[in-house]
Design an enzyme around this catalytic site. Sequence first.
Site, mmCIF file in Angstrom:
data_model
loop_
_atom_site.group_PDB
_atom_site.id
_atom_site.type_symbol
_atom_site.label_atom_id
_atom_site.label_comp_id
_atom_site.label_asym_id
_atom_site.label_seq_id
_atom_site.Cartn_x
_atom_site.Cartn_y
_atom_site.Cartn_z
ATOM 1 N N SER A 50 -2.221 7.643 -8.608
ATOM 2 C CA SER A 50 -2.689 6.362 -8.062
ATOM 3 C C SER A 50 -1.542 5.354 -8.059
ATOM 4 O O SER A 50 -1.610 4.329 -7.375
ATOM 5 C CB SER A 50 -3.857 5.815 -8.889
ATOM 6 O OG SER A 50 -3.545 5.817 -10.265
ATOM 7 N N ASP A 88 -0.025 13.087 -13.893
ATOM 8 C CA ASP A 88 -0.500 13.799 -12.709
ATOM 9 C C ASP A 88 0.602 14.659 -12.114
ATOM 10 O O ASP A 88 1.748 14.210 -11.985
ATOM 11 C CB ASP A 88 -0.927 12.779 -11.634
ATOM 12 C CG ASP A 88 -2.421 12.746 -11.442
ATOM 13 O OD1 ASP A 88 -3.089 13.778 -11.665
ATOM 14 O OD2 ASP A 88 -2.938 11.678 -11.063
ATOM 15 N N LYS A 118 -2.063 16.700 -15.419
ATOM 16 C CA LYS A 118 -3.381 16.781 -14.760
ATOM 17 C C LYS A 118 -3.175 17.450 -13.404
ATOM 18 O O LYS A 118 -2.202 17.154 -12.701
ATOM 19 C CB LYS A 118 -3.995 15.390 -14.594
ATOM 20 C CG LYS A 118 -5.347 15.430 -13.852
ATOM 21 C CD LYS A 118 -6.154 14.163 -14.050
ATOM 22 C CE LYS A 118 -5.716 13.010 -13.199
ATOM 23 N NZ LYS A 118 -5.793 13.242 -11.736
ATOM 24 N N GLU A 120 -5.269 18.577 -9.838
ATOM 25 C CA GLU A 120 -6.499 18.485 -9.038
ATOM 26 C C GLU A 120 -6.963 19.885 -8.625
ATOM 27 O O GLU A 120 -6.158 20.692 -8.164
ATOM 28 C CB GLU A 120 -6.258 17.622 -7.787
ATOM 29 C CG GLU A 120 -6.132 16.153 -8.111
ATOM 30 C CD GLU A 120 -6.107 15.254 -6.881
ATOM 31 O OE1 GLU A 120 -6.473 15.706 -5.776
ATOM 32 O OE2 GLU A 120 -5.715 14.086 -7.033
ATOM 33 N N GLU A 183 -14.558 13.278 -10.825
ATOM 34 C CA GLU A 183 -14.480 12.038 -10.038
ATOM 35 C C GLU A 183 -15.561 11.981 -8.959
ATOM 36 O O GLU A 183 -15.733 12.929 -8.180
ATOM 37 C CB GLU A 183 -13.082 11.925 -9.384
ATOM 38 C CG GLU A 183 -12.935 10.653 -8.543
ATOM 39 C CD GLU A 183 -11.508 10.269 -8.186
ATOM 40 O OE1 GLU A 183 -10.571 10.975 -8.618
ATOM 41 O OE2 GLU A 183 -11.341 9.265 -7.474
HETATM 42 O O1 KIV Z 1 -4.385 9.031 -10.288
HETATM 43 C C1 KIV Z 1 -5.346 8.498 -10.865
HETATM 44 O O2 KIV Z 1 -5.330 7.327 -11.219
HETATM 45 C C2 KIV Z 1 -6.524 9.335 -11.099
HETATM 46 C C3 KIV Z 1 -7.835 8.681 -11.405
HETATM 47 C C4 KIV Z 1 -8.914 9.662 -11.362
HETATM 48 C C5 KIV Z 1 -7.906 7.919 -12.639
HETATM 49 O O3 KIV Z 1 -6.436 10.511 -11.009
#
Ligand code: KIV
Length: 265
Positions: A50, A88, A118, A120, A183
Amino acid sequence: MSETIRPVTTQTLSKMAAKGERIAMLTAYDFPTARLLDEAGIDVLLVGDSLAMVVQGHETTLPVTLDQIIYHAEMVGRAARRALVVVDLPFPEGQLEVGRTLAAGARILKETRCRAVKLEGGSEQAHRIEALVTAGIPVMAHVGLRPQNIHIDGGYRVQRDAQQLISDAQAAADAGAFAVLIECVPAEIAAQITAAIQVPTIGIGAGGDVDGQVLVTNDLIGLTNGYLPRFVKQYSDVGGTISSAVQQYAAEVKNGNYPGPEHQF
Ligand code: KIV
């Protein structure tokens, strides 16, 4: 004497979930904000992609690069004394061949002080999650709405396919993910996922029957211009505070009230 700080680990999160203790997670992108969030007791800091939208000003999360996310993660990792910092895997590091995902995850752990990534996706990412975990890189999976899939999905929509969502979360947990972020999923389905899997769930727009919550910090503090999703609760107006402070400064520079005698040598 300084207080001993016990860092949050992936095991801490499992224990918290088992005891019914809710996990508080927020995004962070820079040193001073990460330090404030860490000191306020936030358990998990996410250097989210984000970043592309709320810091870089892009319309989607896709433009942020691995080098850029590492640059920010290094600051957040250095600021956090207690929180577990998760980073991420930016597009397309988690979509191309597994070796590339592994190399990206390894760079994140090696070049920042952050301790997890993280990724996806659910069932289709099981082999990547397994490879990362085997290599010693803890993974938080991210199911439901997947912002990196925006051009396939055609927009940011609530995800309602309960069977698919449960099997995605289950596949991620079976592959070794230490937690699953959910999400934009109806609260009832998120509750079913939480009951079905053995690892903690963290919701964003997924109701209250999950093990923890995450929000984008800029949304929560009032630093986002424009549209805010329904699930956001804005707790303060930092944008308004900054605007009025700088307007006052500009006016005082122009009318000669700043600097005063007390600001001079
Ligand atoms: O990148 C991000 O901020 C997210 C949200 C789900 C918090 O992945």
